[in-house]
Design an enzyme around this catalytic site. Structure first.
Site, short mmCIF file in Angstrom:
data_model
loop_
_atom_site.label_atom_id
_atom_site.label_comp_id
_atom_site.label_asym_id
_atom_site.label_seq_id
_atom_site.Cartn_x
_atom_site.Cartn_y
_atom_site.Cartn_z
N SER A 429 0.82 -1.22 0.00
CA SER A 429 0.00 0.00 0.00
C SER A 429 0.85 1.27 0.00
O SER A 429 0.35 2.34 -0.31
CB SER A 429 -0.94 0.01 1.21
OG SER A 429 -0.22 -0.17 2.40
N HIS A 450 -2.44 -2.79 -6.03
CA HIS A 450 -2.90 -2.40 -4.70
C HIS A 450 -4.42 -2.51 -4.59
O HIS A 450 -5.16 -1.71 -5.15
CB HIS A 450 -2.44 -0.96 -4.41
CG HIS A 450 -2.88 -0.45 -3.08
ND1 HIS A 450 -3.11 0.89 -2.84
CD2 HIS A 450 -3.15 -1.09 -1.91
CE1 HIS A 450 -3.49 1.05 -1.58
NE2 HIS A 450 -3.53 -0.14 -1.01
#
Length: 729
Positions: A429, A450
Site C-alpha cells: 500500500s 494495490h
C-alpha cells in the site's frame, strides 16, 4: 421504407402492422436529442398512414436502448432553464404522440431498456421482453429524475409503491421481476420475440385484447385513496431521507413530484415533472454525478484499449493468506480465474479459506448462487504451504506483511518458482515498487497491484508502474483486475502511489486540528454530515488500523520529508503507544463492541480524551468551514501535485481513484470536479488563509496558474444548441 433517419427507420411489417426499428450507428442505441427528433419525424409519417392497424417498436442491437446519451447531459444542463424546459416539452410531445396513436402499440424489448429507453417503452400499450432484460430508471443516480414521462407513467402502470422503489433508488430490474410487477406483459426467448409480438398485436387489432383499456390508466390521475397515498408517500419520503440524505436532492424531489402529480391527468403531471427536472439538471450534484459516470466510462475504456491484445491470466496465485489474501483469492475465483493461495503456516491458510468461504456463503444466503456454484468456486481456490503448481501460474500477487525485507524475500523466492513470462505483482500500500523490484532478476515482469479493503466491496485496484515495469506486464495485470470485476487505474511509482499519498496529508490535517484543540468527534461529524465522507477521519483511522496508519505515516514521511515529516507527537502516536489499534483490537479513537449481527459498533470511550490531552492544546471550538478547509486543503494540494508530477495521468482518473478507493463523496465528483465547481481562484483564497500551518497547506504552482487564468481542470463544456435546432437534429 416509410421513413429512414440516422438512428431509426420505419417500414411496413405485415397486414397493416408497421415496425419502428432503432438502429443507430455503432454498437448500441441511445435516446439522444437527434433520435428524439427523428422519432418525432417518423411518427409524423406514421400518423398519415390510413391503413395503419398496429405498431411494433424493436431494436436491431443486442440491447433495445441503453438510455439517454449521457455525453450530451453536461451541455444540456448548461442550457438556460426556460430553454431546457421547452426541449423537454418537445420531447414529451413526441412520446405523447406515440402513446396517442389510434392503434395498438407494442415494444419488443431485448437486453437493456434504461432511462430514456425505459420511458420510451412506457409510452406503448404492451411490452414483451427477452429473458436478458434489464429495465429501469437510473436517473436519480445521476442527480436528476426521469424527464421523458417516467415519473408519470410508471406509477400509473405499477402502482405507487413499486414505481417509487424503482424511481427513488434509480433501480433496474430483470425480466422475471418486471413481469411480476407488471412492467412487461410477457417474457419470450429472443428467437420468438418478433413472432410473439406480432401475435399480441393481432389479438389487440381483432379486439381479443382491449388495448384502449390498457392505455387509459396512463392518461388519468393515479388511482389511490387519500389513506393509501399518505401511507405510500410518507414511507417513501422517510426511506429517501434516511438513505439519500441532504446531499442527494434528486430522490426526494422525484418522490415529492410523483406525490404532487398523483391527482392530475397526464398533461398536468408531465408539466410538474418538467418543473422538477429542470432545476435538478442545474445543480452541482447533477454535474458531479454525470461527471462520475463519464469518468467511469473513460477509465474503463482506457483499460479495455490497453488490454485488447492481451490474454487474461488463466491461473493465478496469491502469496500470503489471511483476510486480505483470502479476499483476493475469493474475488479471482468468483470471477472465473482459479487461484493458488500460498502461505507459510496452516493457521493463515485456514483464515484465508474461511474468509473466502464466508464471502461465498453470503452470496448463498442472498440467493445469488446455489450450493453447487459455491462448491465449484471454492474448489478453484487451492491452499498450499509450498510452490506446487506455480509452474502453471500466469500471474502472482504478493499480499504478505507490509515490510520491505519480507516482501523482497518472498518475491525473489517466488520468481525462481514460476515461468519466465509469469508476471509478479505486490499488494503493497505504500512501499515504492522500485525498491521491491531491486530484489528481482526480471523487474520488467513486476508491478504494483494495490487492492483496497474489503476487497470484495472496493471497486478500485491501483496498478503501479515501476521504473522497469514493461507495458505487457501492466496490461496483463490490468486485464486480471478487470476480469475480477474491478476498476484498474494505472499510476506511476512513488511512496504511497496515488491514493495513500493523498490520504496521509488529509490525516496530517486531522492530526494538526487535534493538536490545536479540536474534538475528534466534532471533526468526524462535520466531515461526514457536512462534507459527505462515509466516515470521518477518526473512524476511518480505526477501520484502517492505527498501527497500519502509524507505519504508513513513517513511510510517507521518509518519502516526502519536506511536507510529511511532522515535528510533534500526534494523536496517532499516542493511540499507537497505548496499543489502541482501532477496530482490530476493539480500542482506537472509539471503543468497539459487536452488535447483534457480529459487526463492530463504535461507542464513546472517555479514556481516549486523557490520552489525547497529552498531544493536544486546550480544547477549543472550530467552525464547520474551518474544519473542512483544514482537512481538505492538504489532500487537494497533494492530488494536484500528483497530476503535475505525472503520478496520475488525468483529472478523470484521479477523481475516480478517490471516489472508488477512498469513498470521496460522489456528489462532489472528486477532487478536480470539486475544484472546478469552487473555482481555482476561490480555492486559492481559502488555502492562503491557512498557509501558516506548514508546507502541506502551500498551494502548488500549477494550481496558482489555473487560478490566475481562471482555467478549469476539466475541458470546458459548451451549452447545447438552441432548442429549435435540437428539435430538428
Amino acid at each position: 421504407m416509410l421513413y429512414k433517419g440516422d438512428t431509426l427507420y420505419l417500414d411496413w411489417l405485415e397486414d397493416g402492422i408497421a415496425e419502428l426499428v432503432f438502429d443507430a450507428p455503432g454498437s448500441v442505441n441511445k435516446l439522444d436529442t437527434a433520435t428524439v427528433a427523428s422519432l418525432g419525424q417518423a411518427l409524423e409519417v406514421l400518423e398519415k398512414q390510413h391503413d395503419l392497424k398496429g405498431l411494433l417498436l424493436r431494436s436491431n442491437k443486442a440491447a433495445f436502448i441503453v438510455g439517454a446519451d449521457i455525453t450530451e447531459f453536461l451541455s444540456l444542463f448548461l442550457v438556460p432553464e426556460e430553454q431546457l424546459s421547452q426541449w423537454l416539452h418537445f420531447a414529451n410531445s413526441v412520446f405523447n404522440r406515440l402513446e396517442d396513436l389510434p392503434v395498438p402499440t407494442l415494444a419488443a424489448v431485448n437486453g437493456y431498456a434504461l432511462g430514456g429507453g425505459c420511458e420510451c417503452v412506457l409510452a406503448t400499450d404492451y411490452r414483451l421482453a427477452t429473458p436478458d432484460l434489464r429495465i429501469g430508471l437510473p436517473e436519480t443516480k445521476l442527480g436528476i429524475m426521469p424527464g421523458f414521462g417516467g415519473s408519470v407513467r410508471l406509477p400509473r402502470m405499477l402502482g405507487a409503491d413499486s414505481a417509487l422503489e424503482i424511481i427513488a433508488a434509480g433501480k433496474d430490474v430483470g425480466a422475471e421481476h418486471a413481469l411480476k410487477i407488471g412492467l412487461v406483459d410477457g417474457v419470450v426467448k429472443q428467437e420468438k420475440l418478433i413472432e410473439g409480438a406480432i401475435a399480441v398485436l393481432r389479438q389487440a387489432i381483432t379486439g381479443d385484447l382491449d388495448w384502449r383499456a390498457k392505455r387509459q390508466p396512463k392518461l388519468e390521475p393515479l388511482k389511490l385513496s387519500k389513506i393509501e397515498a399518505a401511507m405510500s408517500f410518507t414511507i417513501a419520503k422517510g426511506m429517501v431521507a434516511q438513505t439519500a440524505g441532504k446531499h442527494y436532492p434528486a430522490p426526494m424531489t422525484a418522490v415529492k413530484t410523483i406525490e404532487a402529480a398523483a391527482r392530475f391527468g397526464r398533461e398536468e403531471a408531465l408539466n410538474l415533472e418538467n418543473k422538477s427536472f429542470v432545476p435538478l439538471a442545474h445543480t452541482n450534484e447533477a454535474r458531479a454525478l454525470v461527471g462520475i459516470f463519464l469518468n467511469d466510462q473513460y477509465v474503463k475504456g482506457k483499460a479495455k484499449k490497453l488490454t485488447k491484445d492481451i490474454e487474461t491470466p488463466k491461473q493465478a496465485a496469491v502469496l500470503g493468506a489471511g483476510i486480505m489474501g483470502g479476499g483476493i483469492a475469493y474475488q479471482s475465483a468468483w470471477k472465473g480465474v482459479p487461484v493458488i493461495m500460498k502461505d507459510i503456516n496452516d493457521k493463515s491458510l485456514n483464515l484465508g479459506m474461511t474468509e473466502a468461504a464466508k464471502l461465498l456463503n453470503k452470496q448463498l444466503e442472498r440467493g445469488k448462487i446455489d450450493g453447487l456454484k459455491l462448491a465449484g468456486v471454492i474448489s478453484t481456490i487451492h491452499p498450499t504451504l509450498d510452490y506446487a503448481g506455480f509452474d502453471r501460474v500466469d500471474a502472482v500477487v504478493e499480499a504478505v506483511v507490509e515490510n520491505p525485507k519480507v516482501k523482497k524475500a518472498v518475491l525473489a523466492e517466488t520468481e525462481q518458482k514460476v515461468r519466465p513470462e509469469t508476471v509478479l505483482a505486490s499488494n503493497t500500500s505504500t512501499i515504492p515498487i522500485g525498491e521491491l523490484a531491486s530484489a528481482l532478476e526480471r523487474p520488467e515482469n513486476f508491478c504494483g497491484m494495490h487492492f483496497f479493503n474489503p476487497v470484495h466491496r472496493m471497486p478500485l485496484v491501483e496498478i503501479i508502474r515501476g521504473e522497469k515495469s514493461s507495458d505487457e506486464t501492466i496490461a496483463k495485470v490490468v486485464a486480471w483486475a478487470s476480469k475480477m470485476g474491478k476498476t484498474p487505474i494505472v499510476v506511476n511509482d512513488c511512496p504511497g502511489f496515488f491514493v495513500n499519498r493523498v490520504l496521509f496529508p488529509y490525516f496530517a490535517g486531522f492530526s494538526q486540528l487535534l493538536r490545536d484543540g479540536a474534538d475528534f468527534r466534532k471533526v468526524d461529524k462535520v466531515m461526514e454530515k457536512q462534507f459527505g465522507w462515509p466516515m470521518g477521519p477518526a473512524y476511518l483511522l480505526d477501520v484502517v488500523g492505527i498501527d497500519t496508519a502509524h507505519h504508513a505515516q513513517a513511510v510517507m514521511a521518509a518519502g516526502f520529508p519536506q511536507r510529511m515529516q511532522k515535528e510533534y507527537r500526534d494523536a496517532i502516536d499516542a493511540l499507537f503507544d497505548a496499543s489502541r489499534f482501532g477496530q482490530k483490537n476493539g480500542l482506537g479513537f472509539w471503543r468497539y463492541k459487536e452488535d447483534s449481527k457480529g459487526k463492530p459498533k463504535k461507542e464513546e470511550d472517555a479514556a481516549v480524551d486523557d490520552l489525547l490531552a497529552s498531544v493536544s492544546q486546550t480544547k477549543r471550538d472550530f467552525s464547520d468551514d474551518e474544519i473542512i478547509a483544514r482537512m481538505m486543503i492538504p489532500m487537494i494540494n497533494e492530488v494536484v501535485r500528483c497530476l503535475e508530477e505525472g503520478i496520475i495521468a488525468s483529472p478523470a482518473e484521479a477523481d475516480m481513484a478517490l471516489v472508488y478507493g477512498l469513498g470521496f463523496p460522489p456528489f462532489h465528483g472528486g477532487a478536480f470536479r470539486w475544484l472546478d465547481t469552487q473555482g481555482s481562484a476561490k480555492y486559492l483564497d481559502m488555502a492562503q488563509q491557512y498557509q501558516h500551518l506548514g508546507p502541506l497547506y502551500e498551494v502548488p504552482e500549477g494550481l496558482r496558474n489555473k487560478a490566475r487564468h481562471n482555467e478549469p481542470y476539466y475541458p470546458p463544456v459548451e451549452p447545447a444548441r438552441p432548442v429549435g435546432s435540437l428539435k430538428t437534429a
